[in-house]
Design an enzyme around this catalytic site. Structure first.
Site, short mmCIF file in Angstrom:
data_model
loop_
_atom_site.label_atom_id
_atom_site.label_comp_id
_atom_site.label_asym_id
_atom_site.label_seq_id
_atom_site.Cartn_x
_atom_site.Cartn_y
_atom_site.Cartn_z
N HIS A 84 0.56 -22.84 62.16
CA HIS A 84 0.98 -22.22 63.41
C HIS A 84 2.44 -21.76 63.32
O HIS A 84 2.77 -20.60 63.61
CB HIS A 84 0.80 -23.23 64.55
CG HIS A 84 1.22 -22.73 65.90
ND1 HIS A 84 0.33 -22.36 66.87
CD2 HIS A 84 2.45 -22.53 66.44
CE1 HIS A 84 0.98 -21.96 67.94
NE2 HIS A 84 2.28 -22.06 67.72
N GLU A 85 3.30 -22.65 62.88
CA GLU A 85 4.73 -22.31 62.84
C GLU A 85 5.01 -21.24 61.80
O GLU A 85 5.81 -20.33 62.04
CB GLU A 85 5.57 -23.56 62.56
CG GLU A 85 5.36 -24.70 63.55
CD GLU A 85 5.49 -24.28 65.00
OE1 GLU A 85 6.31 -23.38 65.31
OE2 GLU A 85 4.75 -24.82 65.84
N GLY A 141 5.62 -30.08 69.89
CA GLY A 141 5.02 -30.51 68.63
C GLY A 141 5.86 -30.04 67.46
O GLY A 141 6.10 -30.77 66.51
N ALA A 142 6.32 -28.79 67.57
CA ALA A 142 7.12 -28.18 66.51
C ALA A 142 7.74 -26.91 67.07
O ALA A 142 7.31 -26.42 68.11
CB ALA A 142 6.25 -27.85 65.30
N MET A 143 8.75 -26.40 66.38
CA MET A 143 9.42 -25.19 66.85
C MET A 143 9.73 -24.29 65.68
O MET A 143 10.31 -24.72 64.69
CB MET A 143 10.70 -25.59 67.60
CG MET A 143 11.55 -24.42 68.05
SD MET A 143 10.69 -23.40 69.28
CE MET A 143 11.34 -21.78 68.88
N GLU A 144 9.38 -23.01 65.86
CA GLU A 144 9.39 -22.06 64.75
C GLU A 144 10.76 -21.43 64.48
O GLU A 144 10.83 -20.25 64.13
CB GLU A 144 8.37 -20.95 65.03
CG GLU A 144 8.73 -19.98 66.19
CD GLU A 144 8.18 -20.38 67.54
OE1 GLU A 144 7.85 -21.57 67.71
OE2 GLU A 144 8.08 -19.51 68.42
N ASN A 145 11.85 -22.18 64.63
CA ASN A 145 13.17 -21.62 64.30
C ASN A 145 13.08 -20.90 62.97
O ASN A 145 12.55 -21.44 61.99
CB ASN A 145 14.21 -22.73 64.21
CG ASN A 145 14.11 -23.68 65.37
OD1 ASN A 145 14.28 -23.29 66.51
ND2 ASN A 145 13.78 -24.93 65.09
N HIS A 157 4.38 -17.77 62.95
CA HIS A 157 5.44 -17.22 63.80
C HIS A 157 6.56 -16.55 62.99
O HIS A 157 7.32 -15.76 63.54
CB HIS A 157 6.09 -18.33 64.62
CG HIS A 157 5.38 -18.69 65.89
ND1 HIS A 157 5.01 -17.75 66.84
CD2 HIS A 157 5.01 -19.89 66.39
CE1 HIS A 157 4.43 -18.39 67.86
NE2 HIS A 157 4.42 -19.68 67.61
ZN ZN Z 1 3.94 -21.34 68.78
#
Ligand code: ZN
Ligand code: NAG
Ligand code: NAG
Ligand code: NAG
Ligand code: NAG
Length: 954
Positions: free
Chosen positions: A391-392, A355-359, A395
């Site tokens: 959410h991201e 869904g998404a990535m917290e880079n 993180h």
């Molecule tokens: Zn996560």
């Protein structure tokens, strides 16, 4: 990562539609189409609408031997030896956005890593996967000393494919305390495989555009450049990107000025980024694109939202931009620590697996998870955007600043973010009651998985998780949703204030080195305990003793409150009463259970299991607001009192608990703890219900009945009953929206209308829904999924092709998603078969959407056998093309077999298991499907008559 498998109700609900009068819909559709067309855009993308993963439990007891027995060479082991510690990297990458003469897309690059030797060794192991290394003289790497240290010469280098290492054997030893530098040069494929450094494509004004982007988590940074690719191996990264003049390069750090230079006799641009903080490799990101952005700057913080130029021009990034700053501010207060970076970039990609990535500093999203267009997106789209951003961003502290030492602690990282995403979203959208929705989105969802004997504990042992596929398996509902549920329970029984003060230990934040989540977890309980003492919270046990019960053993209890004797007891809840867990729990499947409860509508002081409850003759309700991670059962007298109360005065029972009573009852019935007719009786009051959560829960549970019975004679009476129940709701919304012309006020009302119309449609009340437009022929976004689905279901090839055109031309990803799901609603087998073929053609359906589309088709009663045949016949191809490590296989198998309830289907499943040797991350899902089908067969056999009779009488 965000739950990549976030289910969007709007799309998920589209399943079976019964009705008439498609003509009006087609007209409505053409109006929408005309509007879309006038925006004149070539297809973007995205889908994001896969069900969340059901658990893929790890076999801690008996791993299936898929690889030869481990040899004792260090390069045969999946974990890095502990002799070397990286300090910083200089990485230059040059992705080519045009294909080579052979049609392949590539990138080239060079990297030098400075590391310290902490233990004497004559071996360097560094991760490296699918890269072609250039030789320096005889070897694939160059080693030099730093600060006057002299390294031994390289003896030999080779690539170890299985464990993904570049192995460098030295003819002498590296010395502890000394530092060295290792240089590599390489070339890799910029494939469309959604992993490592990969490419994403889209069309803009008829021109194909290519984006070079990354997805490193969990173990694919090694596919972009050789690196010590474990989360604890934190280092500082100096990144440089070479790119075509005119394109934009982004990475974790802030970009410096762009220079034009000559390389390979070409003029290219070079962008250097400010060095990162010390960070893990899995959080790196490099992106080259033709994107545009919207931005704002508050204080020292630059916030930018990046997307396709058209999307930015249409304002699709504006909502995300307006919420990012406030959410960051909320988390700064929540963590009591300032945002650690100078900028926050968020970017929407046409092709993205999760869904998404917290880079860190450059978060990547599916388009549907970041972009929002008020005129076309539905409220559930908006809700999804808000919670995924929250959410991201959560993180950025928890996960990125403070990191788990190894993947076995992933649950704390993801569970925490999955819990506080609701708090972050609530902070910026306080009118949505979004905090309540964790009960639907996480608690109820994971209950279904965690009630199987094949579930697994939150915490895994470090030595059980070594291979990339094992790491991938951890990204499941247990880590995300059970993690979130259990942390919420902790926060609720301590009170949020105490929970927070135990978390935001300044020590964690100060800890900038390789912080282990183990340490964080430890701090959580230790300092949580101090906070508890400071705040004088009364608990029967130490916090970590309470929590260990929930973290170290799988499953959860059903708490039985017997109002006759006053006794309160617990028992491990298993969906299959005959199943026995194969793993022994250190705590004997007993938990320390906090109980918030209510008597006759009046809240009682929190108690702990083992205390007695005195009820007199009044109704008792346990687990108020489902803050505890357990189900509740009662003696039959109390059940009857509760049902009577629902009938007479349902609003005295908190709305979350009205949903809980149904969810618990239906599941207790499936586990044969109570009678199925009692569960059905909990739905009788629904004709009075106007709230979203109880209806959604009812719909989820009745789904099971639809799945089991929509091919049988029970279907008719069932539909008639539900139609009666839902009719008042339909009238209510019809009135509220003045015949569907207005949008109801308040977010949950929006979502209700959205959801409830699909319930209504499912139950066959279609008249009237076709007037669902704002009076100017526009279908409101909230209702489109439903309307599209029914139009496709009623129509034939012409309508389908029309829908397909709309899908190809949709300018907003969320709209494309709705159409993609709706196309699965047709009842023409040949259209469904053709659509199935499309799912494996990436020029038609993006790879990221393939499994979701197959699952959509399988949830159509006509499509189910076709999808199953398709998956069986094409398994090898799907497996090879869509990657053995991909999370989607468990979804695929679970999705396609969900409806199975006959001996014949069970036989087919077992045959499937024998026909192929490899199922990748779908292996345990296959076991679960067999277990579930067996249970379904029994359930249908035992309940068929009873259920038919109940519906006939009701
Ligand atoms: Zn996560
Ligand atoms: C680099 O080249 C691009 C395209 O030719 C041009 O637009 C840009 O202004 C140049 N940048 C610099 C710093 O010279
Ligand atoms: C239960 O949830 C509702 C809605 O979120 C809230 O208003 C109420 O205060 C909660 N009750 C308890 C006991 O926490
Ligand atoms: C369900 O409701 C029906 C009709 O009110 C009643 O006859 C029956 O006993 C109830 N069943 C249970 C198990 O409560
Ligand atoms: C519709 O709502 C209005 C105002 O809330 C109410 O007066 C009216 O009776 C309702 N009509 C129907 C048919 O329910």
């Amino acid at each position: 990562m965000a739950k990549g498998y976030y289910i969007s109700k709007a799309v998920a609900a589209v399943g079976i539609v019964v009705g008439a009068a498609a003509v009006a819909t087609i007209i409505a559709l053409s109006v929408v189409y005309a509007q879309e067309k006038s925006k004149n855009e070539v297809k973007p993308t995205d889908g994001g609408v896969q069900p969340k993963p059901t658990a893929e439990p790890k076999p801690t007891t008996e791993p299936k031997p898929t690889t030869p027995p481990p040899s004792n060479q260090p390069w045969d082991r999946y974990r890095l030896p502990d002799a070397l510690v990286p300090e910083n990297y200089n990485v230059t990458l040059w992705p080519r956005l045009e294909p080579q003469s052979d049609g392949m897309y590539i990138f080239t690059g060079s990297s030098s890593v400075l590391f310290q030797c902490v233990k004497e060794t004559d071996l360097i192991l560094i991760h490296c996967n699918k890269l072609n290394l250039t030789k320096f003289g005889d070897h694939q790497a160059k080693l030099t000393g730093v600060d006057g240290s002299i390294p031994p010469p390289i003896n030999n280098t080779w690539l170890k494919v299985e464990t993904q290492y570049l192995v460098i054997q030295l003819s002498g030893k590296l010395e502890p305390g000394k530092r060295y530098q290792l240089d590599t040069q390489f070339r890799g494929e910029l494939a469309d495989d959604l992993a490592g450094f990969y490419r994403s494509e889209y069309y803009e004004d008829g021109v194909k555009k290519v984006v070079a982007t990354t997805q490193m988590q969990a173990t694919d940074a090694r596919k972009a450049f050789p690196c010590f690719d474990e989360p604890a191996m934190k280092a500082v990264f100096h990144i440089t990107l070479i790119h075509k003049p005119g394109t934009v390069a982004l990475s974790n750090g802030m970009e410096g000025p762009v220079e034009n230079i000559t390389m390979d006799s070409m003029t290219v641009s070079r962008t250097q980024f400010e060095p990162t903080k010390r960070m893990s490799t899995y959080l790196l990101a490099f992106i080259v694109s033709d994107y545009d952005n919207v931005r704002n700057e508050t204080g020292n913080l630059l916030v930018r939202i990046w997307a396709r130029r058209k999307a930015i021009a249409e304002g699709q990034g504006d909502y995300a931009l307006s919420k990012t700053g406030p959410i960051l501010k909320f988390f700064e207060e929540y963590y009591n620590a300032t945002y650690p970076l100078s900028k926050s970039d968020q970017i929407a990609l046409p092709d993205f697996n999760a869904g998404a990535m917290e880079n860190w500093g450059l978060i990547t999203y599916r388009e549907t998870a970041l972009l929002y267009d008020p005129s076309v997106s539905s409220n559930s789209n908006k809700e999804r955007v808000t919670t995924i951003i929250a959410h991201e961003l959560a993180h950025m502290w928890f996960g990125n600043l403070v990191t788990m030492r190894w993947w076995n602690d992933l649950w704390l990282n993801e569970g925490f973010a999955s819990y506080v995403e609701y708090l972050g979203a609530h902070a910026v959208e306080p009118t949505w009651n979004i905090k309540d929705l964790i009960v639907l989105g996480d608690v109820q969802r994971v209950f279904a998985v965690d009630a199987l004997v094949s579930s697994h504990p939150l915490s895994s042992r470090e030595e059980d998780i070594t291979k990339p596929a094992q790491i991938s398996e951890l990204f499941d509902a247990i880590s995300y949703s059970k993690g979130a549920s259990v942390l919420r329970m902790l926060s609720e029984f301590l009170s949020e204030e105490v929970f927070r003060s135990g978390l935001s230990v300044s020590g964690i934040i100060l800890y900038f080195g390789t912080t282990a989540v183990k340490l964080v977890g430890h701090r959580l309980s230790c300092c949580g305990h101090q906070a508890v003492e400071k705040h004088n919270v009364q608990l029967p046990h130490k916090v970590h003793d309470i929590m260990n019960r929930w973290v170290l053993q799988m499953g959860f209890p059903v708490v039985t409150i017997n109002t006759v004797t006053g006794e309160v007891s617990q028992k491990h809840f298993l969906l299959d009463p005959e199943a026995k867990p194969t793993t022994v729990s250190p705590f004997n499947y007993e938990w320390f259970v906090p109980i918030k409860w209510m008597k006759n509508g009046v809240e009682q002081p929190q108690m702990w299991l083992l205390n007695k409850i005195a009820s007199g003759n009044q109704w008792v309700l346990g687990n108020v607001n489902v803050t505890g991670y357990y189900r509740v059962n009662y003696d039959s007298g109390n059940w009857q009192r509760l049902l009577a109360e629902l009938q007479n005065n349902h609003e005295i029972v908190p709305v979350i608990n009205r949903a809980q009573l149904m969810d618990d009852a239906f599941n207790l019935a499936r586990a044969k703890i109570i009678d199925t007719t009692l569960a059905l009786n909990t739905t009788k009051y629904l004709s009075k219900e106007r709230e979203y959560m109880p209806w959604q829960t009812a719909s989820n549970n009745l789904d099971y009945f639809f799945l089991m019975f929509d091919r049988s004679e029970t279907y008719g009476p069932m539909q008639a009953y539900l139609r009666t129940q839902v009719l008042p709701l339909f009238e209510y919304f019809k009135n509220l929206t003045s015949d569907w012309k207005d949008v109801p006020q308040g977010h949950t009302d929006h979502v209700s209308a959205d959801n409830e119309v699909s319930v209504i449609m499912r139950l066959g009340i279609t008249d009237g829904v076709f007037a669902v437009n704002d009076g100017c022929g526009r279908i409101h976004a909230n209702l489109r999924s439903t309307v599209y689905c029914s139009a496709i279901a009623e129509g034939g090839a012409e309508e389908w092709d029309f829908g397909w055109e709309m899908f190809k031309n949709a300018s907003l990803a969320a709209e494309a998603d709705r159409l993609r799901a709706a196309l699965a609603c047709t009842r023409k087998p040949w259209l469904l078969n053709r659509y199935l073929e499309y799912t494996l053609d990436p020029t038609k359906i993006r790879k990221q959407d393939a499994t979701a589309t197959i699952i959509n088709i399988a949830s159509n009663v006509v499509g189910q056998p076709l999808a199953w045949d398709f998956v069986r016949a094409r398994w090898e191809y799907i497996f090879n093309q869509y990657g053995g490590g991909s999370f989607s296989f468990s979804n695929l198998i679970n999705g396609v077999t969900k409806r199975f309830s006959t001996e014949f289907e069970l036989k087919q499943l077992n045959q499937f298991k024998q026909d192929y040797t490899e199922f990748g991350s779908g292996e345990l899902a296959l076991e679960q499907s067999i277990e579930r089908t067996t249970a379904n067969i029994k359930w249908v056999m035992e309940n068929k008559e009873k259920v038919l009779q109940w519906f006939q009488n009701a």
